[in-house]
Every structure is written in C-alpha cells, then in structure tokens.
Design an enzyme around this catalytic site. Structure first.
Site, PDB file in Angstrom:
ATOM      1  N   HIS A  10      -8.027   8.660 -10.303  1.00  0.00           N
ATOM      2  CA  HIS A  10      -7.691   7.594 -11.247  1.00  0.00           C
ATOM      3  C   HIS A  10      -8.933   6.774 -11.583  1.00  0.00           C
ATOM      4  CE1 HIS A  10      -8.079   4.566  -8.089  1.00  0.00           C
ATOM      5  NE2 HIS A  10      -7.438   5.412  -7.296  1.00  0.00           N
ATOM      6  N   GLU A  79      -2.336   7.841  -1.879  1.00  0.00           N
ATOM      7  CA  GLU A  79      -3.544   7.547  -1.114  1.00  0.00           C
ATOM      8  C   GLU A  79      -3.182   7.303   0.356  1.00  0.00           C
ATOM      9  OE1 GLU A  79      -6.504   7.953  -0.286  1.00  0.00           O
ATOM     10  OE2 GLU A  79      -7.617   6.799  -1.778  1.00  0.00           O
TER      11      GLU A  79
END
Length: 198
Positions: A10, A79
């Site tokens: 990202h 994550e």
C-alpha cells in the site's frame, strides 16, 4: 504451468510512517497517488487478492471495479500485529527505549515488542494464504495488495529466506515485487519497482 504473483505494498496512509500493524488507517492522498503511479496503465492480472485493511482494500476495490477484475479479501494477509508499538512512530519507540529498533531489526524473532504476534505465526498465516492463492489461481497472474511485513513473509516463504533475515528486505511504499512459480519452484523476477515500462 507458470503462476505469477505481483505483491504490491500500500501507499502512505493518513498519519505518515509509523508501526501501524493492524490499525485500520486509510490511504492519504499521497498514498493513492503513489499506488496509481506505480501501476501506470498496466493491468496484466486475472485476479486481485487483498488484505482487508482499508489502506490496501480501498485501492484494490477501486482497481477491481475499474477493470472488471475479481477481488478476494483474505484476513491472513493483514499486517503483523505490533503489540505495544501499534500506532507509534520510530522516534516515539526510540525515545521510550533507545536501541529498541536496532535490536528488533537484528533479531526480529526474539526482540519483539510486548504483545506482538510471534514472527513464526505471522509467517505461517501469510504462507497459508499464498499457498491457497497458488492452488486456486494456478497458471494465472494475480495481484496481491498487502503490507511490507506480508511482502517480507511472502519472500521468506517463496525463496526460503530464514525468518531472522526477513527484516533486511526493504519494502518501499507502493512498491511491487513479482514472483513466478513454476514446477514447485519460485523465482524473484523483480523487487521494489513499478510496472511502468515493464
């Protein structure tokens, strides 16, 4: 049969650089621009798979809708959980305990923040997600939108890199890494670049 997986990190989230972990911050305007610039007009994929966290999911949804591509969200691609570091900048962590980040980078298996997800557990969940992507999309070209830690674990799994060395891999915002799988073997095609001109 060749299967290609492009791993995309990202772009910059709102709030800038920090150990965000599973805090669900959205992309900043800069982050959106970084991701669009990294891809250019290239759309070689047959499938998009994304972390469900907003900084990945929002871009994946936009890209999938724009190009009519199927999208799957996979919680295994979130994550790593950073425990007490979540939401803190490197400066804040170092101010509280000088030398902490150097110890973590030198020994990410054992010098983890309190409450953090064990690195082996993180690796195992990412590996399971990637193995499913390979099984479900064999012979195809998949874009996986995820996080720096997910990309490190993907490379460690695919290329058999020891986990203690995983944090030596630099992963820039909105960077791309291409892995090609053929006959049970993985090959790193490129790392850290963008698709423009490829």
């Amino acid at each position: 049969m060749t299967t290609t997986i492009d791993l995309m990190r990202h772009g910059e989230p709102v709030g800038g650089r920090k150990y965000r972990g599973q805090i669900d911050d959205p992309l900043s305007e800069k982050g959106w621009a970084q991701m669009h610039a990294a891809l250019g007009e290239a759309v070689p994929w047959t499938q998009i798979v994304s972390s469900p966290l907003l900084r990945c999911r929002a871009f994946a949804e936009t890209l999938a809708e724009r190009h009519g591509l199927p999208l799957a969200l996979d919680a295994r691609l979130k994550e790593v959980g950073f425990g007490i570091w979540e939401g803190k900048s490197a400066a804040e962590i170092e101010q509280a305990a000088p030398g902490t980040l150097a110890r973590f980078k030198a020994d990410p298996l054992n010098a983890r923040p309190a409450g953090a997800e064990p690195l082996a557990d993180f690796h195992d969940r990412v590996a399971a997600g990637l193995a499913d992507v390979l099984a479900q999309h064999a012979g195809r070209h998949v874009l996986l939108v995820g996080h720096a830690g997910v990309m490190r674990m993907a490379l460690a799994w695919a290329l058999q890199i020891p986990l203690e060395n995983a944090y030596r891999i630099e992963v820039a915002s909105a960077s791309l890494t291409r892995l090609r799988f053929e006959g049970g073997r993985a090959c790193l095609v490129f790392h850290g670049g963008n698709l423009a001109g490829r």
